[in-house]
Design a protein around this motif. Structure first.
Motif, PDB file in Angstrom:
ATOM      1  N   UNK A 153       2.346  12.789   5.898  1.00 30.87           N
ATOM      2  CA  UNK A 153       3.126  11.564   6.503  1.00 30.87           C
ATOM      3  C   UNK A 153       4.074  11.047   5.287  1.00 30.87           C
ATOM      4  N   UNK A 154       5.221  10.760   5.753  1.00 30.27           N
ATOM      5  CA  UNK A 154       6.210  10.404   4.630  1.00 30.27           C
ATOM      6  C   UNK A 154       6.369   8.981   4.708  1.00 30.27           C
ATOM      7  N   UNK A 155       6.078   8.094   3.663  1.00 31.71           N
ATOM      8  CA  UNK A 155       6.252   6.737   3.659  1.00 31.71           C
ATOM      9  C   UNK A 155       7.288   6.084   2.620  1.00 31.71           C
ATOM     10  N   UNK A 156       8.121   5.522   3.098  1.00 32.22           N
ATOM     11  CA  UNK A 156       9.406   5.088   2.428  1.00 32.22           C
ATOM     12  C   UNK A 156       9.116   3.512   1.923  1.00 32.22           C
ATOM     13  N   UNK A 157       9.273   3.178   0.912  1.00 36.67           N
ATOM     14  CA  UNK A 157       8.778   1.853   0.296  1.00 36.67           C
ATOM     15  C   UNK A 157       9.795   1.663  -0.905  1.00 36.67           C
ATOM     16  N   UNK A 158       9.852   0.180  -1.171  1.00 35.85           N
ATOM     17  CA  UNK A 158      10.478  -0.425  -2.326  1.00 35.85           C
ATOM     18  C   UNK A 158       9.666  -0.074  -3.493  1.00 35.85           C
ATOM     19  N   UNK A 159       8.369  -0.170  -3.197  1.00 34.90           N
ATOM     20  CA  UNK A 159       7.321  -0.420  -4.457  1.00 34.90           C
ATOM     21  C   UNK A 159       6.401   0.943  -4.201  1.00 34.90           C
ATOM     22  N   UNK A 160       6.933   2.024  -4.591  1.00 35.56           N
ATOM     23  CA  UNK A 160       6.156   3.451  -4.666  1.00 35.56           C
ATOM     24  C   UNK A 160       4.817   3.106  -5.184  1.00 35.56           C
ATOM     25  N   UNK A 161       4.603   2.659  -6.451  1.00 38.50           N
ATOM     26  CA  UNK A 161       3.340   2.651  -7.015  1.00 38.50           C
ATOM     27  C   UNK A 161       2.144   1.540  -6.027  1.00 38.50           C
ATOM     28  N   UNK A 162       2.697   0.715  -5.716  1.00 39.66           N
ATOM     29  CA  UNK A 162       1.743  -0.221  -4.927  1.00 39.66           C
ATOM     30  C   UNK A 162       1.369   0.479  -3.634  1.00 39.66           C
ATOM     31  N   UNK A 163       2.300   1.254  -2.855  1.00 39.87           N
ATOM     32  CA  UNK A 163       1.983   1.853  -1.756  1.00 39.87           C
ATOM     33  C   UNK A 163       0.921   2.838  -2.006  1.00 39.87           C
ATOM     34  N   UNK A 164       1.342   3.841  -2.813  1.00 44.95           N
ATOM     35  CA  UNK A 164       0.548   4.963  -3.332  1.00 44.95           C
ATOM     36  C   UNK A 164      -1.037   4.508  -3.798  1.00 44.95           C
ATOM     37  N   UNK A 165      -0.966   3.240  -4.376  1.00 43.82           N
ATOM     38  CA  UNK A 165      -2.279   2.762  -4.738  1.00 43.82           C
ATOM     39  C   UNK A 165      -3.112   2.359  -3.732  1.00 43.82           C
ATOM     40  N   UNK A 166      -2.561   1.803  -2.666  1.00 40.15           N
ATOM     41  CA  UNK A 166      -3.238   1.211  -1.429  1.00 40.15           C
ATOM     42  C   UNK A 166      -3.856   2.492  -0.723  1.00 40.15           C
ATOM     43  N   UNK A 167      -2.886   3.299  -0.428  1.00 37.89           N
ATOM     44  CA  UNK A 167      -3.375   4.567   0.198  1.00 37.89           C
ATOM     45  C   UNK A 167      -4.360   5.514  -0.477  1.00 37.89           C
ATOM     46  N   UNK A 168      -4.089   5.636  -1.591  1.00 33.85           N
ATOM     47  CA  UNK A 168      -5.155   6.493  -2.433  1.00 33.85           C
ATOM     48  C   UNK A 168      -6.500   5.849  -2.431  1.00 33.85           C
ATOM     49  N   UNK A 169      -6.491   4.632  -2.488  1.00 36.29           N
ATOM     50  CA  UNK A 169      -7.917   4.014  -2.413  1.00 36.29           C
ATOM     51  C   UNK A 169      -8.222   3.802  -0.994  1.00 36.29           C
ATOM     52  N   UNK A 170      -7.423   3.719   0.140  1.00 37.18           N
ATOM     53  CA  UNK A 170      -7.941   3.544   1.190  1.00 37.18           C
ATOM     54  C   UNK A 170      -8.608   4.651   1.745  1.00 37.18           C
ATOM     55  N   UNK A 171      -7.952   5.834   1.503  1.00 40.11           N
ATOM     56  CA  UNK A 171      -8.321   7.310   1.964  1.00 40.11           C
ATOM     57  C   UNK A 171      -8.992   8.212   0.967  1.00 40.11           C
ATOM     58  N   UNK A 172      -9.238   7.605  -0.253  1.00 40.43           N
ATOM     59  CA  UNK A 172      -9.802   8.396  -1.436  1.00 40.43           C
ATOM     60  C   UNK A 172      -9.054   9.605  -1.505  1.00 40.43           C
ATOM     61  N   UNK A 173      -7.914   9.484  -1.802  1.00 41.89           N
ATOM     62  CA  UNK A 173      -6.916  10.375  -2.074  1.00 41.89           C
ATOM     63  C   UNK A 173      -6.550  10.491  -3.586  1.00 41.89           C
ATOM     64  N   UNK A 174      -6.079  11.414  -4.175  1.00 40.10           N
ATOM     65  CA  UNK A 174      -5.527  11.631  -5.611  1.00 40.10           C
ATOM     66  C   UNK A 174      -4.074  11.508  -5.583  1.00 40.10           C
ATOM     67  N   UNK A 175      -3.707  10.803  -6.436  1.00 38.85           N
ATOM     68  CA  UNK A 175      -2.304  10.439  -6.729  1.00 38.85           C
ATOM     69  C   UNK A 175      -1.790  11.725  -7.703  1.00 38.85           C
TER      70      UNK A 175
END
Length: 132
Positions: A10-32
């Motif tokens: 999935x490609x997520x466009x956001x104005x706050x890349x770090x915040x969005x990446x942090x949310x999804x990495x924690x939500x799904x146990x993914x590595x940034x």
């Protein structure tokens, strides 16, 4: 346990890349992992990869012609109704919201909205073998 329903990232466009990446990495146990590419500044986008090193999500700034990111629909699958409840509770604890009416509006199914306004639809399957 719950997983993304799509095998393609999935490609997520956001104005706050770090915040969005942090949310999804924690939500799904993914590595940034920062990624750069041709015509991009090094480290501008963030890939979120699973334990098999497969890219599951790409978090990036909106394309230059867009003034605001467009919300995306993301499907998450759990194996039973308890997984759905656990997923909702996890996402809400990380900053997602639940639309009205409150979850679950039916067993084995729930919808939440991530901090960027992306819709997350969470469904249950009876077993991993039901995958197909």
């Amino acid at each position: 346990m719950f997983i993304l329903e799509s095998d393609t990232p999935h490609r997520l466009a956001t104005d706050d890349i770090d915040r969005t990446a942090e949310f999804w990495s924690r939500a799904l146990h993914l590595t940034r992992r920062r990624r750069g590419g041709e015509g991009k500044r090094e480290g501008q986008d963030i890939e979120l990869v699973d334990d098999d090193d497969r890219t599951r999500l790409v978090v990036a700034a909106p394309p230059g012609h867009q003034t605001q990111p467009r919300p995306t629909h993301i499907g998450i699958r759990g194996w039973d109704t308890q997984d759905v409840t656990a997923a909702v509770e996890r996402f809400v604890a990380l900053g997602a919201s639940t639309p009205s009416p409150p979850y679950p509006d039916r067993p084995g199914y729930a919808v939440v909205v991530d901090p960027d306004g992306n819709t997350i639809e969470i469904t249950a399957r009876n077993s991993p073998a039901a995958d197909g």
